[in-house]
Design an enzyme around this catalytic site. Structure first.
Site, short mmCIF file in Angstrom:
data_model
loop_
_atom_site.label_atom_id
_atom_site.label_comp_id
_atom_site.label_asym_id
_atom_site.label_seq_id
_atom_site.Cartn_x
_atom_site.Cartn_y
_atom_site.Cartn_z
N ARG A 224 0.86 -1.17 0.00
CA ARG A 224 0.00 0.00 0.00
C ARG A 224 0.89 1.23 0.00
O ARG A 224 2.09 1.13 0.29
CB ARG A 224 -0.93 0.04 1.21
CG ARG A 224 -0.20 0.29 2.53
CD ARG A 224 -1.17 0.30 3.70
NE ARG A 224 -1.94 1.53 3.78
CZ ARG A 224 -1.64 2.57 4.57
NH1 ARG A 224 -0.58 2.53 5.35
NH2 ARG A 224 -2.39 3.65 4.60
N ASN A 226 1.51 5.08 1.59
CA ASN A 226 1.14 6.03 2.63
C ASN A 226 1.95 7.29 2.36
O ASN A 226 2.92 7.26 1.60
CB ASN A 226 1.47 5.46 4.01
CG ASN A 226 0.86 6.28 5.13
OD1 ASN A 226 -0.11 7.00 4.92
ND2 ASN A 226 1.45 6.18 6.32
#
Lengths: 347, 203
Positions: A224, A226
């Protein structure tokens, strides 16, 4: 086209750091639409397009040498940035194997690994490191396996032990944190560790992420993105050394904002480890100045809109309060209001 | 006032007898005398023998004279009273060194005290389900300076000066069991001397 490795970059003091046009084009802009809020944005860590940051499991780019050098400087001053509890030794070997296998396969000109049974030979040509060792025997390496290999990799690494339906931080190398302390968080469960993050708990982000990760299988890593912002291309924005870098935030002006303010993106990857059943959490950090970012017109428009409309709790948590307006004002003239295509590609 | 909603703060629950234990070790501070007295009565009702119970207690100004007397004559096989928490903790460690098989730990008192007890218990690998803790008394915090790693005790204000490096620290709502403390981070690193008003908040 592979990276041309820079040899003289610094992430402190004189901040000799910049992105080549190639590095800019492959920068992972974290905004896939014109606004941002937390979500469980986890996807399989499968190979991306050629030259992209996800082409390989562990991205090695033009900043490699400077980043490894900066890690050494941090560790010399604050050795507790590397820690591993005694029962994590098999996980340490898991990580060393994973990194060496991938780095040598994906970057054969820079790293080589040969194995004869348990006798392994590792050659890192970028840092000029060469060792022969017995896999599984820590006494044959100059440092603990996790310490040894993460000094030769970009990004931070945390190893979480899994038990009782939860993850506990029990080993790691963290020299480039965005304002969190592994020393303080050692031994914490998944949700304790993420305690200070605002809003996300209420969105059940951590409940869902934990449930998902507990079932993560070997050879099926996930990732992911961030993000936060950092003043100056500084990698070590740790709470430990905040007295040194805190004043950076007050140094941003309308005149210097484009070069001082950086978007900092973390490519976070998670790998189930085969022997220990532990979880490796990699936090690979990318820095880009607002001026560099604005060379891509779509990114200038999108970043302008996203920062302008950012939730106040996130402005505060990400430490942007003092300089967000300067960034927004600098980007505003580059935003003609025209629509942006979805996704984060340069267009 | 007890502050809720801190994700890293342990969850404390009212003490109740754990019938799976062979030895019941009760450790209390100040007004922790009340839940411990209640626990001992519940133990008797549940058939836990008096001989299997051992009590360590330190009094402080939060506890009344009556509470202190109550502890002195507590319904336990062995009762030890201490003048300060340091000597209690030292005795507690000695006990755990000798034997922990089948031991159940019950702690009552302010979090700052209980955290130190539970930190020692964790060092001896007592599992979380072998420990019960009930929070009562002062919500003053023990604060770990993230810069010099010193601990400042009995913090009742939002901002406190580190006992060691003398920096002014803001007390974050982030708790470490391993360090038995909340995180303290320099408040005026961005603009030296720029301090918000100091207020009593953990009282």
């Amino acid at each position: 086209m592979s990276a041309v490795f820079k040899t003289d970059e610094t992430f402190r003091d004189d901040f000799k750091y910049s992105n080549s046009p190639r590095a800019i084009r492959r920068f992972p802009l974290p905004f896939v639409e014109d606004k941002y809020m937390y979500s469980v944005n986890i996807e399989p860590h499968v190979p991306g397009p050629k030259d992209s940051i996800t082409e390989f499991q562990f991205d090695v780019d033009e900043h490699y040498i400077g980043e490894c050098r900066d890690r050494e400087i941090v560790l010399k001053e604050d050795p507790l940035r590397y820690q591993a509890l005694p029962h994590m030794m098999s996980a340490q070997w898991d990580v060393l194997e994973l990194l060496m296998n991938h780095m040598s396969k994906d970057y054969p000109e820079q790293f080589s690994l040969s194995k004869q049974g348990n006798r392994w030979s590792w050659h890192n040509k970028l840092l000029n490191i060469k060792n022969e060792f017995t896999f599984g025997d820590p006494s044959t390496l100059p440092r603990e396996p996790l310490d040894y290999i993460t000094r030769q990799a970009q990004g931070d690494f945390v190893v979480m032990d899994q038990r009782d339906g939860d993850f506990y931080i029990e080993a790691g190398m963290v020299t480039t944190p965005a304002d969190w302390s592994m020393d303080f968080d050692m031994g914490m469960s998944f949700k304790e560790w993420h305690g200070p993050v605002p809003l996300a708990h209420e969105l059940n982000v951590f409940d869902r992420a934990l449930k998902f990760l507990l079932n993560l299988r070997i050879n099926e890593p996930v990732r992911r993105l961030n993000w936060t912002m950092t003043v100056n291309p500084r990698l070590d924005t740790s709470p430990e050394f905040y007295p040194r870098w805190g004043s950076d935030r007050a140094s941003v002006t309308a005149d210097n904002v484009a070069d001082k303010a950086h978007i900092r993106v973390e490519l976070q990857g998670l790998w189930r480890l085969p022997r220990s059943n532990a979880m490796l959490f990699g936090i690979r950090c990318y820095l880009i100045s607002i001026r560099e970012l604005a060379t891509i017109p779509k990114w200038a428009r999108r970043t302008h809109r996203t920062l302008r409309d950012l939730h106040p709790a996130l402005v505060d948590y990400k430490g942007l309060t003092r300089y967000r307006d300067h960034v927004v004002n600098w980007l505003a003239p580059l935003d003609d209001g025209s629509p942006t295509t979805s996704g984060n590609a340069p267009e | 006032m007890l502050i809720r909603g801190i994700k890293s703060k342990p969850v404390y629950t009212p003490l109740a007898p754990d019938l799976g234990g062979r030895t019941h070790l009760l450790v209390g501070f100040g007004v922790g005398a009340e839940p411990l007295t209640r626990l001992m009565a519940d133990c008797t009702l549940a058939g836990v023998t008096k001989a299997s119970r051992r009590l360590l207690y330190v009094t402080d100004k939060s506890a009344s004279m009556a509470m202190h007397e109550m502890m002195r004559h507590a319904d336990a096989g062995e009762v030890q009273l201490f003048k300060d928490s340091a000597s209690l903790l030292s005795e507690f460690e000695t006990i755990l060194k000798a034997s922990i098989m089948g031991t159940r730990l019950y702690v009552a008192g302010p979090e700052a005290f209980m955290g130190l007890v539970m930190r020692i218990a964790a060092r001896f690998n007592l599992n979380r389900d072998e420990i019960r803790a009930e929070e009562c008394g002062s919500p003053a915090r023990r604060v770990h300076c993230i810069h010099c790693r010193a601990a400042t005790e009995d913090v009742t204000t939002n901002i406190v000066q580190c006992v060691d490096c003398q920096r002014w620290l803001v007390v974050r709502d982030h708790y470490s069991r391993r360090l038995a403390a909340y995180m303290g981070v320099m408040i005026d690193a961005e603009v030296p001397g720029e301090l918000p008003p100091i207020e009593e908040v953990f009282v």
